[in-house]
Design an enzyme around this catalytic site. Structure first.
Site, PDB file in Angstrom:
ATOM      1  N   ASP A  20     -28.894 -16.693  30.787  1.00 21.64           N
ATOM      2  CA  ASP A  20     -29.827 -18.088  30.765  1.00 21.64           C
ATOM      3  C   ASP A  20     -29.249 -19.609  29.259  1.00 21.64           C
ATOM      4  OD1 ASP A  20     -30.048 -16.184  28.222  1.00 21.64           O
ATOM      5  OD2 ASP A  20     -31.874 -15.767  27.923  1.00 21.64           O
ATOM      6  N   THR A  49     -31.764 -23.461  21.854  1.00 19.14           N
ATOM      7  CA  THR A  49     -32.586 -22.431  22.436  1.00 19.14           C
ATOM      8  C   THR A  49     -33.026 -21.717  21.726  1.00 19.14           C
ATOM      9  OG1 THR A  49     -31.667 -20.355  24.394  1.00 19.14           O
ATOM     10  CG2 THR A  49     -30.770 -21.147  22.134  1.00 19.14           C
ATOM     11  N   GLU A  82     -41.414  -7.848  31.025  1.00 19.63           N
ATOM     12  CA  GLU A  82     -40.023  -7.941  30.246  1.00 19.63           C
ATOM     13  C   GLU A  82     -39.208  -7.926  32.057  1.00 19.63           C
ATOM     14  OE1 GLU A  82     -38.717  -9.316  27.426  1.00 19.63           O
ATOM     15  OE2 GLU A  82     -36.622  -8.667  27.833  1.00 19.63           O
ATOM     16  N   GLU A 113     -26.725 -13.877  18.448  1.00 20.86           N
ATOM     17  CA  GLU A 113     -27.670 -14.686  17.513  1.00 20.86           C
ATOM     18  C   GLU A 113     -27.312 -14.808  16.600  1.00 20.86           C
ATOM     19  OE1 GLU A 113     -30.795 -12.715  19.077  1.00 20.86           O
ATOM     20  OE2 GLU A 113     -29.685 -12.037  20.851  1.00 20.86           O
ATOM     21  N   GLU A 123     -40.973 -18.427  26.142  1.00 19.90           N
ATOM     22  CA  GLU A 123     -39.809 -18.882  27.533  1.00 19.90           C
ATOM     23  C   GLU A 123     -40.838 -19.412  28.063  1.00 19.90           C
ATOM     24  OE1 GLU A 123     -39.039 -16.216  26.036  1.00 19.90           O
ATOM     25  OE2 GLU A 123     -37.123 -16.650  25.477  1.00 19.90           O
TER      26      GLU A 123
HETATM   27  C1  DMJ Z   1     -34.457 -16.674  21.637  1.00 25.60           C
HETATM   28  O1  DMJ Z   1     -33.802 -15.773  20.430  1.00 25.60           O
HETATM   29  C2  DMJ Z   1     -33.544 -17.763  22.201  1.00 25.60           C
HETATM   30  O2  DMJ Z   1     -34.196 -18.364  23.535  1.00 25.60           O
HETATM   31  C3  DMJ Z   1     -32.777 -17.030  22.884  1.00 25.60           C
HETATM   32  O3  DMJ Z   1     -31.768 -18.291  24.453  1.00 25.60           O
HETATM   33  C4  DMJ Z   1     -33.207 -16.329  24.030  1.00 25.60           C
HETATM   34  N1  DMJ Z   1     -34.261 -15.999  24.333  1.00 25.60           N
HETATM   35  C5  DMJ Z   1     -35.299 -15.568  22.631  1.00 25.60           C
HETATM   36  C6  DMJ Z   1     -36.201 -14.980  23.124  1.00 25.60           C
HETATM   37  O4  DMJ Z   1     -37.305 -14.738  24.117  1.00 25.60           O
END
Ligand code: DMJ
EC number: 3.2.1.-
Length: 575
Positions: free
Chosen positions: A276, A473, A369, A136, A390
């Site tokens: 993911d 991401t 979710e 994170e 997303e």
């Molecule tokens: C984000 O913090 C990033 O995209 C992470 O890879 C997964 N998804 C969350 C938000 O939904």
């Protein structure tokens, strides 16, 4: 089948470069210009409603609590990053500000960007006794700082002369150095948690996720390129290589593993939570660093996903050892996948999955979710929508690739539902339960880093014209620079692409899908019938929708008859 370097090279040019050029020429005659303008203004207002409330009620803490107009140091679950020159009890990392910086540049607000950069330069420190989550902190803080540093040094963003002298890079480097002890394991796989001051804590947990240790390469690789210190990239690369070496004979990975033994803990996996961004970073690292190695990992990994997880437009989970389906669930995190498919050119597959995700969004008003595909019901406890980006992200990519105005409609509908259900006086609140639309007192930082950003770029992509970026991401842009590439991509157009939809509106789909499931499967007895479905071979109807089961034909992998889903797509639905 011709895949690999040349094919990837083409995609890099085609999907990242050329769409932006065509934009310039078509802008004058764009029949959707007025709508785009109106919508981009609407999203701009959303961003500022979220940002201003954060700055008023929560800054410099991590995130806003919009219902009570207060703050949460949510990164404190990941650890508190204390701020220098502030009272000791005043914890927070100004996370939402860090996450907002690149969005401010995209919105053209250089003044606020500069203010934020200078504030962080003077106040942020990582010399704190805090246990943080490596993944994170990497995607949000390190990625936010690295990206903002690059934007701050870009002369087009015109910061006041003399105000910026790499302060964010210095901070990023310091943070990167504090990450390094996490990688000191027998396997090179990093611990999920690290104390920024003291390193790995005694008796630290050894379990981590695939995405936790397999999606660090963009930020840490960029940091190495910017600082000249190879240790960041090496550590992330070593971990990624180790992870890849742990794949099963089916080229599948699990969801969780032990960093000390290098053994899998959870063998079931999919494309959602815990995995993911592992897939995402393989392809994006290939684009950003031009290294074949990433492509050589991505290609079989993607092929395995399409082969073992894909079921019509849906993706279920499967056991990495056997490929057998485990959980039939749609999760909102999976909705990033069509965006990734756009990057690899699998537009047809992207389009069909995206439509199903949007269908679920419309069904509930937002995307829950977790949705149980086999029972066609919500997961009993995971009914929330925490303002995730997303679906908006995939919508942006698909519009870039196709310029199909339908995606503008989708974007508008997403904007409208977010405003309708989550906007409150103090910002935007998460939804606790999509069946009641009960709200939760939390505005996640990714709402500003990603959700608003992708929605804005969908309607106004002027930031991207003549510039080539990969988005991390967490939605932080990193420029594609030839100096970071081992080798420059060649422009190449393969001849073996399948064309889809109607003849007059030819779209290209990658040859990869043909390889995954050839049109004539050897175990298939229905030689006389037209085979399609998982192979992405054009459906009988030009718009890809079905009205009845008769439109759907036979699945070429299983030879089973397909049926028409509620949303009008062919698949091996629960029959
Ligand atoms: C984000 O913090 C990033 O995209 C992470 O890879 C997964 N998804 C969350 C938000 O939904």
């Amino acid at each position: 089948m011709l895949l690999g370097k040349r094919w990837a090279s083409f995609l890099i040019f085609m999907l990242i470069f050329s769409t932006f050029y065509s934009q310039i020429s078509s802008s004058k005659s764009d029949p959707y210009a007025a709508k785009k303008k109106r919508m981009s203004q609407k999203v701009r207002q959303m961003f500022y409603h979220a940002y201003d409330n954060y700055m008023t009620y929560a800054f410099p803490h991590d995130e806003l609590k919009p219902l009570t107009k207060s703050f949460t140091n949510s990164l404190s679950e990941l650890g508190n990053l204390k701020l220098e020159r502030l009272p000791q009890e005043y914890n927070g990392s100004a996370l939402t500000l860090i996450e907002s910086l690149s969005s401010l540049v995209i919105l053209g607000n250089n003044t606020e960007f500069e203010k934020g950069v200078l504030w962080l330069s003077e106040n942020l420190t990582f010399d704190v006794d805090a246990r943080i989550n490596l993944f994170e902190c990497n995607i949000r803080v390190l990625g936010g700082l690295v990206s903002a540093h690059i934007l701050a040094t870009d002369s087009t963003n015109r910061l006041t002369k003399g105000t910026y002298s790499n302060q964010l890079l210095v901070l990023a480097e310091e943070l990167g150095r504090r990450f390094l002890p996490a990688f000191d394991t027998p396997t090179g796989l990093p611990y999920a948690w690290i104390n920024l001051k003291h390193g790995v804590m005694e008796n630290e947990i050894t379990e981590t996720s695939t995405s936790g240790c397999g999606s660090l390469i963009l930020e840490m690789g960029a940091l190495s390129h910017l600082t000249g210190d190879p240790r960041f990239e090496s550590a992330a690369l070593r971990a990624l290589r180790k992870l890849w070496s742990m794949r099963s004979s089916l080229n599948l990975v699990g969801t969780t593993l032990d960093v000390e033994t290098g053994e899998w803990i959870e063998f079931s996996s999919g494309i959602g939570a815990g995995v993911d961004s592992f897939y995402e970073y393989l392809v994006k690292a290939h684009i950003l660093f031009g290294r074949d190695e990433f492509w050589r990992m991505f290609q079989p990994a993607y092929t395995a996903v399409q082969k073992y997880f894909r079921h019509g437009p849906w993706y279920h989970e499967a056991d990495m050892r056997t490929g057998r389906a485990t959980y039939w669930q749609l999760t909102s995190l999976q909705a990033f996948w069509p965006g990734l498919q756009v990057l690899v050119g699998d537009i047809t597959a992207a389009n069909s999955s995206h439509r199903e995700f949007f269908y679920v969004w419309q069904k509930f008003g937002v995307i829950p979710e977790r949705y149980l595909l086999d029972h066609q019901m919500l997961h009993p406890t995971e009914k929330y929508y925490p303002l995730r980006p997303e679906l908006a992200e995939s919508t942006f990519y698909l519009y870039q690739a196709t310029k199909d105005p339908w995606y503008l409609q989708v974007g508008e509908s997403i904007v409208d539902s977010i405003n309708l259900h989550t906007r409150v006086e103090g910002g935007f609140a998460s939804i606790r339960d999509v069946t009641t639309m009960e709200l939760e007192d939390h505005q996640h930082s990714f709402f500003l880093a990603e959700t608003c950003k992708y929605l804005y770029l969908l309607f106004d992509d002027s930031f991207l014209v003549n510039r080539n970026y990969v988005f991390t991401t967490e939605g932080h842009p990193l420029p594609i620079l030839s100096s970071w590439h081992e080798r420059l991509p060649e422009a190449y157009i393969p001849s073996n692409w399948t064309s889809v939809k109607s003849e007059e509106r030819r779209k290209r789909a990658s040859a990869m899908s043909q390889r995954i499931c050839p049109a004539t499967s050897p175990n298939c007895r229905h030689d006389h019938e037209q085979l399609e479905s998982v192979c992405h071979i054009p459906d009988t109807r030009a718009d890809y929708r079905c009205l009845t089961d008769d439109d759907c034909g036979v699945d070429s992998m299983s030879c089973r008859r397909r049926s028409c889903s509620m949303a009008g797509y062919c698949g091996l639905w629960l029959s």
